[in-house]
Design a protein around this motif. Structure first.
Motif, PDB file in Angstrom:
ATOM      1  N   CYS A  42       0.841  -1.201   0.000  1.00 13.32           N
ATOM      2  CA  CYS A  42       0.000   0.000   0.000  1.00 13.32           C
ATOM      3  C   CYS A  42       0.874   1.249   0.000  1.00 13.32           C
ATOM      4  CB  CYS A  42      -0.879  -0.020   1.246  1.00 13.32           C
ATOM      5  SG  CYS A  42      -2.005   1.371   1.361  1.00 13.32           S
ATOM      6  N   HIS A  44      -0.024   4.071   1.144  1.00 13.81           N
ATOM      7  CA  HIS A  44      -0.289   4.942   2.296  1.00 13.81           C
ATOM      8  C   HIS A  44       0.776   4.767   3.367  1.00 13.81           C
ATOM      9  CE1 HIS A  44      -2.309   5.594   6.335  1.00 13.81           C
ATOM     10  NE2 HIS A  44      -2.031   6.786   5.865  1.00 13.81           N
ATOM     11  N   ASP A  45       0.922   3.533   3.873  1.00  9.36           N
ATOM     12  CA  ASP A  45       1.878   3.326   4.962  1.00  9.36           C
ATOM     13  C   ASP A  45       2.611   2.003   4.834  1.00  9.36           C
ATOM     14  OD1 ASP A  45       3.190   4.188   7.280  1.00  9.36           O
ATOM     15  OD2 ASP A  45       1.809   3.090   8.575  1.00  9.36           O
ATOM     16  N   GLY A  46       2.681   1.488   3.605  1.00 10.05           N
ATOM     17  CA  GLY A  46       3.506   0.316   3.342  1.00 10.05           C
ATOM     18  C   GLY A  46       2.934  -1.015   3.779  1.00 10.05           C
ATOM     19  N   GLY A  47       1.669  -1.069   4.115  1.00 11.97           N
ATOM     20  CA  GLY A  47       1.066  -2.346   4.526  1.00 11.97           C
ATOM     21  C   GLY A  47       0.886  -3.281   3.340  1.00 11.97           C
ATOM     22  N   CYS A  61      -7.228  -2.005   1.215  1.00 11.01           N
ATOM     23  CA  CYS A  61      -6.104  -2.239   2.125  1.00 11.01           C
ATOM     24  C   CYS A  61      -6.651  -2.627   3.499  1.00 11.01           C
ATOM     25  CB  CYS A  61      -5.222  -1.001   2.236  1.00 11.01           C
ATOM     26  SG  CYS A  61      -3.857  -1.241   3.392  1.00 11.01           S
ATOM     27  N   ARG A  63      -5.344  -2.406   6.325  1.00  8.59           N
ATOM     28  CA  ARG A  63      -4.907  -1.592   7.472  1.00  8.59           C
ATOM     29  C   ARG A  63      -5.809  -0.390   7.708  1.00  8.59           C
ATOM     30  NH1 ARG A  63       1.092  -0.215   7.717  1.00  8.59           N
ATOM     31  NH2 ARG A  63       0.501   0.389   9.805  1.00  8.59           N
ATOM     32  N   HIS A  64      -5.952   0.499   6.716  1.00  9.07           N
ATOM     33  CA  HIS A  64      -6.735   1.724   6.951  1.00  9.07           C
ATOM     34  C   HIS A  64      -7.795   1.966   5.879  1.00  9.07           C
ATOM     35  CE1 HIS A  64      -2.497   2.499   8.430  1.00  9.07           C
ATOM     36  NE2 HIS A  64      -3.195   2.466   9.549  1.00  9.07           N
ATOM     37  N   GLY A  65      -8.001   0.988   5.010  1.00  9.97           N
ATOM     38  CA  GLY A  65      -9.132   1.068   4.095  1.00  9.97           C
ATOM     39  C   GLY A  65      -8.931   1.788   2.776  1.00  9.97           C
ATOM     40  N   ALA A  66      -7.695   2.125   2.424  1.00  9.75           N
ATOM     41  CA  ALA A  66      -7.484   2.706   1.092  1.00  9.75           C
ATOM     42  C   ALA A  66      -7.885   1.672   0.041  1.00  9.75           C
ATOM     43  CB  ALA A  66      -6.020   3.088   0.907  1.00  9.75           C
ATOM     44  N   PRO A  79      -6.956   6.692   2.776  1.00 14.17           N
ATOM     45  CA  PRO A  79      -5.891   7.684   2.887  1.00 14.17           C
ATOM     46  C   PRO A  79      -4.777   7.577   1.842  1.00 14.17           C
ATOM     47  CG  PRO A  79      -5.569   5.976   4.519  1.00 14.17           C
ATOM     48  CD  PRO A  79      -6.858   5.665   3.819  1.00 14.17           C
TER      49      PRO A  79
HETATM   50  S1  FES Z   1      -1.353   1.117   4.994  1.00 16.09           S
HETATM   51 FE1  FES Z   1      -2.928   0.852   3.518  1.00 16.09          FE
HETATM   52  S2  FES Z   1      -4.432   2.322   4.050  1.00 16.09           S
HETATM   53 FE2  FES Z   1      -2.814   2.632   5.469  1.00 16.09          FE
END
Ligand code: FES
Length: 102
Positions: A42, A44-47, A61, A63-66, A79
């Motif tokens: 991802c 956003h934050d590498g998940g 995603c 983790r945070h729904g992107a 995000p």
């Molecule tokens: S790591 Fe994917 S939405 Fe934050």
């Protein structure tokens, strides 16, 4: 340079198959019969994206729904704002061959 990443029969609709490659983890899925290859990270934050819900041509995603379009790589929901990489796929003798440099 293209790499063989899986057998064509391993890639199924509604599932994400991941594999290690020289450029990192790459995800494969099948959409309406066509195999797509995309970056499994991802923006956003590498998940990791595998394990995320699939909705039509998008992956969510975990983790945070992107959300990302698995065919184009486009980030379609915050995000994340940056696209993920997508890679051209060819089928050769029943093997999924992905051009990781495209
Ligand atoms: S790591 Fe994917 S939405 Fe934050």
């Amino acid at each position: 340079m293209a790499e063989k990443l899986a057998s064509e029969s391993e890639i199924k609709e509604g599932e994400v198959f991941t594999c290690n490659t020289r450029i990192g983890r790459v995800a494969l899925t099948r959409l309406n019969g066509k195999i797509c290859a995309f970056e499994n990270t991802c923006t956003h934050d590498g998940g990791p994206l595998n394990g995320g819900k699939l909705e039509g041509s998008e992956i969510v995603c975990p983790r945070h729904g992107a959300r990302f379009n698995m065919e184009t790589g486009e980030a379609t929901r915050m995000p994340a704002t940056e696209s993920i990489e997508v890679y051209p796929v060819q089928i050769e003798d029943g093997q999924v061959v992905v051009d990781l440099d495209a």
